[in-house]
Design a protein around this motif. Sequence first.
Motif, PDB file in Angstrom:
ATOM      1  N   THR A  52       0.849  -1.178   0.000  1.00  0.00           N
ATOM      2  CA  THR A  52       0.000   0.000   0.000  1.00  0.00           C
ATOM      3  C   THR A  52       0.885   1.229   0.000  1.00  0.00           C
ATOM      4  O   THR A  52       1.877   1.284   0.712  1.00  0.00           O
ATOM      5  CB  THR A  52      -0.891   0.016   1.258  1.00  0.00           C
ATOM      6  N   HIS A  53       0.516   2.176  -0.807  1.00  0.00           N
ATOM      7  CA  HIS A  53       1.250   3.432  -0.826  1.00  0.00           C
ATOM      8  C   HIS A  53       1.162   4.051   0.568  1.00  0.00           C
ATOM      9  O   HIS A  53       0.069   4.161   1.133  1.00  0.00           O
ATOM     10  CB  HIS A  53       0.634   4.370  -1.868  1.00  0.00           C
TER      11      HIS A  53
ATOM     12  N   LEU B 166       1.249   7.039   1.781  1.00  0.00           N
ATOM     13  CA  LEU B 166       0.381   8.194   1.899  1.00  0.00           C
ATOM     14  C   LEU B 166      -1.078   7.760   1.978  1.00  0.00           C
ATOM     15  O   LEU B 166      -1.839   8.246   2.809  1.00  0.00           O
ATOM     16  CB  LEU B 166       0.587   9.138   0.709  1.00  0.00           C
ATOM     17  N   LEU B 167      -1.457   6.808   1.159  1.00  0.00           N
ATOM     18  CA  LEU B 167      -2.828   6.315   1.178  1.00  0.00           C
ATOM     19  C   LEU B 167      -3.151   5.692   2.531  1.00  0.00           C
ATOM     20  O   LEU B 167      -4.223   5.903   3.088  1.00  0.00           O
ATOM     21  CB  LEU B 167      -3.041   5.298   0.056  1.00  0.00           C
ATOM     22  N   LYS B 168      -2.212   4.919   3.074  1.00  0.00           N
ATOM     23  CA  LYS B 168      -2.423   4.266   4.360  1.00  0.00           C
ATOM     24  C   LYS B 168      -2.639   5.297   5.467  1.00  0.00           C
ATOM     25  O   LYS B 168      -3.525   5.137   6.303  1.00  0.00           O
ATOM     26  CB  LYS B 168      -1.228   3.374   4.679  1.00  0.00           C
TER      27      LYS B 168
ATOM     28  N   GLU C 135      -3.736   8.416   5.093  1.00  0.00           N
ATOM     29  CA  GLU C 135      -5.003   9.092   4.863  1.00  0.00           C
ATOM     30  C   GLU C 135      -6.175   8.216   5.306  1.00  0.00           C
ATOM     31  O   GLU C 135      -7.119   8.703   5.910  1.00  0.00           O
ATOM     32  CB  GLU C 135      -5.145   9.467   3.392  1.00  0.00           C
ATOM     33  N   ILE C 136      -6.123   6.930   5.030  1.00  0.00           N
ATOM     34  CA  ILE C 136      -7.192   6.028   5.429  1.00  0.00           C
ATOM     35  C   ILE C 136      -7.284   5.963   6.940  1.00  0.00           C
ATOM     36  O   ILE C 136      -8.377   5.973   7.507  1.00  0.00           O
ATOM     37  CB  ILE C 136      -6.988   4.626   4.820  1.00  0.00           C
ATOM     38  N   SER C 137      -6.160   5.934   7.625  1.00  0.00           N
ATOM     39  CA  SER C 137      -6.177   5.835   9.084  1.00  0.00           C
ATOM     40  C   SER C 137      -6.783   7.081   9.733  1.00  0.00           C
ATOM     41  O   SER C 137      -7.205   7.028  10.886  1.00  0.00           O
ATOM     42  CB  SER C 137      -4.775   5.589   9.630  1.00  0.00           C
ATOM     43  N   GLN C 138      -6.854   8.160   8.996  1.00  0.00           N
ATOM     44  CA  GLN C 138      -7.429   9.392   9.540  1.00  0.00           C
ATOM     45  C   GLN C 138      -8.941   9.474   9.321  1.00  0.00           C
ATOM     46  O   GLN C 138      -9.590  10.364   9.853  1.00  0.00           O
ATOM     47  CB  GLN C 138      -6.735  10.611   8.926  1.00  0.00           C
TER      48      GLN C 138
ATOM     49  N   ARG D 268     -14.597   4.908   6.522  1.00  0.00           N
ATOM     50  CA  ARG D 268     -13.872   3.736   6.021  1.00  0.00           C
ATOM     51  C   ARG D 268     -14.834   2.710   5.444  1.00  0.00           C
ATOM     52  O   ARG D 268     -14.545   2.090   4.412  1.00  0.00           O
ATOM     53  CB  ARG D 268     -13.053   3.092   7.137  1.00  0.00           C
TER      54      ARG D 268
ATOM     55  N   LEU E 255     -15.870   3.935   2.136  1.00  0.00           N
ATOM     56  CA  LEU E 255     -14.772   3.732   1.201  1.00  0.00           C
ATOM     57  C   LEU E 255     -14.725   2.291   0.725  1.00  0.00           C
ATOM     58  O   LEU E 255     -14.559   2.024  -0.473  1.00  0.00           O
ATOM     59  CB  LEU E 255     -13.442   4.123   1.857  1.00  0.00           C
TER      60      LEU E 255
ATOM     61  N   LEU F  46     -15.208   1.067  -3.036  1.00  0.00           N
ATOM     62  CA  LEU F  46     -14.193   0.230  -3.671  1.00  0.00           C
ATOM     63  C   LEU F  46     -14.828  -1.038  -4.236  1.00  0.00           C
ATOM     64  O   LEU F  46     -14.573  -1.423  -5.383  1.00  0.00           O
ATOM     65  CB  LEU F  46     -13.098  -0.127  -2.663  1.00  0.00           C
TER      66      LEU F  46
END
Length: 75
Positions: free
Chosen positions: A3-4, A6-8, A10-13, A19, A22, A26
């Motif tokens: 996983t990129h 940055l994406l990880k 952002e998702i955790s926030q 989520r 999302l 997806l």
Amino acid sequence: MSTHPLLKVEISQLSISERIQLAEDLWDSILDRQDEVQLSPLQQQELDRRLNRHRQDPTAGSSWETVKQRLGSSQ
């Protein structure tokens, strides 16, 4: 699968409900291209088993709407 980073982050926030949304979005994007999804024989066998079980007793389990409501109320 990596996983990129940055994406990880952002998702955790995201909140739990964000989520879940999302994940739904997806999944919907995958369904739009389901002809590209290749299942292994074991995966197909499991899906067939679950479908047969549902056909035997359609009232068993919960609807997706019920599950979403339960998840939403647990936050």
